[in-house]
Each structure stands twice: as structure tokens, then as C-alpha cells.
Write a protein that holds these residues in place. Structure first.
Motif, short mmCIF file in Angstrom:
data_model
loop_
_atom_site.label_atom_id
_atom_site.label_comp_id
_atom_site.label_asym_id
_atom_site.label_seq_id
_atom_site.Cartn_x
_atom_site.Cartn_y
_atom_site.Cartn_z
N SER A 1 0.85 -1.20 0.00
CA SER A 1 0.00 0.00 0.00
C SER A 1 0.88 1.25 0.00
O SER A 1 1.99 1.26 0.54
N ARG A 2 0.37 2.29 -0.63
CA ARG A 2 1.10 3.57 -0.70
C ARG A 2 0.16 4.69 -0.23
O ARG A 2 -1.05 4.66 -0.49
N PHE A 3 0.82 5.69 0.40
CA PHE A 3 0.03 6.77 1.00
C PHE A 3 0.67 8.12 0.68
O PHE A 3 1.89 8.23 0.50
N LEU A 4 -0.19 9.10 0.62
CA LEU A 4 0.25 10.48 0.39
C LEU A 4 -0.49 11.40 1.38
O LEU A 4 -1.72 11.38 1.44
N LEU A 5 0.29 12.17 2.14
CA LEU A 5 -0.29 13.08 3.14
C LEU A 5 -0.12 14.52 2.69
O LEU A 5 0.96 14.92 2.28
N GLU A 6 -1.21 15.27 2.75
CA GLU A 6 -1.20 16.70 2.39
C GLU A 6 -1.59 17.52 3.63
O GLU A 6 -2.59 17.22 4.29
N TRP A 7 -0.81 18.54 3.88
CA TRP A 7 -1.00 19.38 5.08
C TRP A 7 -0.88 20.84 4.67
O TRP A 7 0.09 21.26 4.07
N ARG A 8 -1.92 21.61 4.98
CA ARG A 8 -1.89 23.01 4.60
C ARG A 8 -2.75 23.81 5.56
O ARG A 8 -3.63 23.27 6.23
N ARG A 9 -2.48 25.12 5.59
CA ARG A 9 -3.31 26.04 6.37
C ARG A 9 -4.61 26.30 5.61
O ARG A 9 -4.71 26.05 4.41
N GLU A 10 -5.55 26.86 6.32
CA GLU A 10 -6.81 27.18 5.69
C GLU A 10 -6.65 28.28 4.64
O GLU A 10 -7.35 28.31 3.64
N ASP A 11 -5.70 29.20 4.87
CA ASP A 11 -5.54 30.33 3.98
C ASP A 11 -4.31 30.24 3.09
O ASP A 11 -4.02 31.15 2.34
N GLU A 12 -3.58 29.14 3.20
CA GLU A 12 -2.40 28.99 2.34
C GLU A 12 -2.04 27.52 2.28
O GLU A 12 -2.53 26.69 3.05
#
Length: 338
Positions: free
Chosen positions: A62-73
Motif C-alpha cells: 500500500s502507498r500513501f500520500l499526506l497533504e497538510w496546509r493552512r486554511e488560507d495557504e
């Protein structure tokens, strides 16, 4: 699988529905998982994200991708993902550290061994600002800063007022001292001259009277050599000097004293001249009186001597007369001796 060997038809597996993606987010290793939209205190600004695909088959593929960002950027520069890059990875745990206060979106995508992508799972996490960065604290800081600025302003104004009062008082004392000096300078019974570089820069009324000028200001600007006779050497440190000044058609005896004064502009000479005309007249009168007194004393001595001589001669005549009377009484009238 955990249940034993299994046979999978890959052509069928690629078109079959994907297994669900499970995600758990923790802000405390010993605490429960977080729910979406939860507020996390700033002291727990480090997250651990665990995720897996619940298919119980070839989980290592299995492979995974995590995305993390602020609400405004997009991805926050103040947060760092440990062991995470922008590519798909088989790691099932991610750490997010150094998160600044704000609202963030966490999105996890997953693919199983057959390349089927599960429905992404999203979390909304709000990192609360510490109390010292909250709006009440900021308002308190602003009020404190204003109070400090007001206190500093009042202190500065007080210092300026005190300094201004000191300057005014110093100016008053300076003016009073200058007035006293000017009064002593102008009303002195001696002539005063102030000389800089051979030029007279100050003269009082007695100096004008001594040199026959209408006022002291008439002497200012003139060269000292034009006022004093050529034989007078105005050198400080020589003590009092007897000099003779020329005023119109008369000779004026005077006593000269020269001192040196150090100023910001350089050395200055202070000349004091005392008019000795009355002193010399008094000396001559005294000499005449002394001569008259000596003459009277001489005549008195002669009178005393003459009186003494006459007294002694009168004594001798008294003896002679007495003897003559005794002789006259003892002789007869017809006697030749009589």
C-alpha cells in the motif's frame, strides 16, 4: 494474509471497489485520537498521524500520500513533516512538528496493492494560540505599552521641564552675575580696560574720564598703543606701575595694574588704572604742612632757648642788684663810693 495464503486475480482486483482508508490523528501519545475540527492547545503543537487501508491483503504494497496546509495557504513554512515528501510512500506514520497557531487541513490519500485509490480522508485541526498570544493578552500588551509610553512621555516631559527650569535658573543667575559685574565695572572709581589682541573691547566711564573720551564706548575698538604712552609696557605679572598719561594738555599721574584672563576666545588683558592726581595733590599738601610744622617747631625751640637765657641773665642781674642795694645802705650819702 493474516488468515493464511490467498489467491488474488489482479485483473479483477484492479476493478473491484477499494478498501476503506483509516486515519487516526493524535496530539498526545497517551491520549485518544482527535476528531475533525478539534481545537488543540499550542503546547501540543506536534501531531502523529497513523493510517492504513483495511483490506487485510498485501498491506506492505500500500502507498500513501499526506497533504497538510493552512486554511488560507498551502503548506506552512513553520511546520515540518518528518519522513514525508511529496511522493507516495509506504510509511504508515507521519509526524508534524513546529506547528504555529492557526487552522489547518489534513488530507490523507491511499492506494492498495492493486493501484486502487481509497476515498481521501480529511481532518480540520485548529491549533489554538497560547494565552500570551490571545486577543485579551494582545489588548493587555497594547494597554501596557501605552501606559509605559505615557509614563515615559511624562518622565521625559518632567526631565525636560526640570532641565528647562535649571536652564532658566542658570540664565537668571548668569544675568544677575553679569549685571553685578557690569555694575562693578561701570561704577568703579578706577579706570578698567579689557584688551584682546591689542584692541580695547571694553572700557568703563572712569576710563573715558581718565583718557578724555566722551564715553567708554568711544575707547572700544581703539588700539591699546594709541591710548597708553609708548614707554608703558602692559605686561601682566609685574605688579603696580606708576605711569604718566597724557590727557589734552595736562599730564595725569596714574597707577597701572595688568592681569591676564583666560576666556573661550583666548587670553584677555585686564588693565586697571587709578588716577593719582588727588593723591599727588594730597601728598604735596602734606609736604607743605610738614614743612610748616617743622618751621613752627624750630621757632618754638628758639623761643624756649631765648626764654631760658633771659631767665638765667635775670638771675645774675638780681644778685648784682641785691649787692648794690646792700652797699648803698651801708655807705654814707657824702661818701665817694656812694
Amino acid at each position: 494474509t493474516v488468515f493464511g495464503p490467498s489467491l488474488v486475480d489482479m485483473s479483477q482486483a484492479s476493478i473491484a471497489p477499494s478498501a476503506p482508508l483509516a486515519v487516526r490523528v493524535f496530539d498526545d501519545p497517551r491520549g485518544p485520537p482527535l476528531e475533525s475540527g478539534v481545537h488543540v492547545p499550542s503546547t501540543h503543537a506536534q501531531l502523529r498521524v497513523d493510517f492504513w487501508i483495511d483490506n487485510a491483503h498485501r498491506e506492505e504494497d500500500s502507498r500513501f500520500l499526506l497533504e497538510w496546509r493552512r486554511e488560507d495557504e498551502w503548506f506552512s513554512s513553520t511546520a515540518s513533516l518528518i519522513d514525508v515528501n511529496s511522493t507516495w510512500s509506504d510509511a504508515t506514520t507521519r509526524y508534524i512538528t513546529g506547528i504555529s497557531p492557526g487552522s489547518y487541513r489534513l488530507r490523507v490519500r491511499g492506494r492498495d496493492f492493486a493501484g486502487r485509490e481509497s476515498t481521501p480522508v480529511e481532518f480540520r485541526i485548529v491549533i489554538d494560540a497560547p494565552w500570551w498570544r490571545s486577543w485579551p493578552a494582545v489588548l493587555a500588551y497594547a494597554c501596557g505599552l501605552v501606559a509605559v509610553l505615557v509614563a515615559l512621555y511624562r518622565w521625559r516631559v518632567g526631565v525636560l521641564r526640570a532641565g528647562t527650569a535649571q536652564l532658566i535658573e542658570s540664565d537668571k543667575r548668569l544675568r544677575a552675575s553679569e549685571g553685578k559685574f557690569r555694575a562693578l565695572f561701570d561704577r568703579s572709581t578706577d579706570a578698567h580696560l579689557l584688551v584682546e589682541r591689542g584692541q580695547i573691547v571694553g572700557a568703563n566711564a572712569m576710563a573715558a574720564q581718565l583718557f578724555g573720551a566722551p564715553a567708554g564706548a568711544a575707547l572700544v575698538g581703539r588700539a591699546l598703543a594709541d591710548v597708553l604712552p609708548a614707554h608703558v609696557d602692559a605686561v601682566p605679572g609685574r605688579g603696580a606701575q606708576d605711569v604718566t598719561l597724557h590727557r589734552a594738555d595736562e599730564m595725569v599721574p596714574a597707577q597701572l595694574t595688568v592681569t591676564s584672563i583666560t576666556t573661550d576666545a583666548g587670553p584677555m588683558l585686564h588693565l586697571v588704572l587709578r588716577d593719582l592726581t588727588e593723591v599727588r595733590a594730597a601728598e604735596r599738601a602734606r609736604e607743605r604742612m610738614e614743612a610748616h610744622l617743622r618751621e613752627r617747631q624750630r621757632l618754638e625751640s628758639l623761643g624756649t632757648l631765648a626764654g631760658g637765657v633771659a631767665h638765667d641773665f635775670n638771675n645774675l642781674l638780681g644778685v648784682i642788684r641785691g649787692n648794690a642795694e646792700l652797699a648803698d645802705e651801708s655807705l654814707d650819702v657824702g661818701s665817694p663810693a656812694h
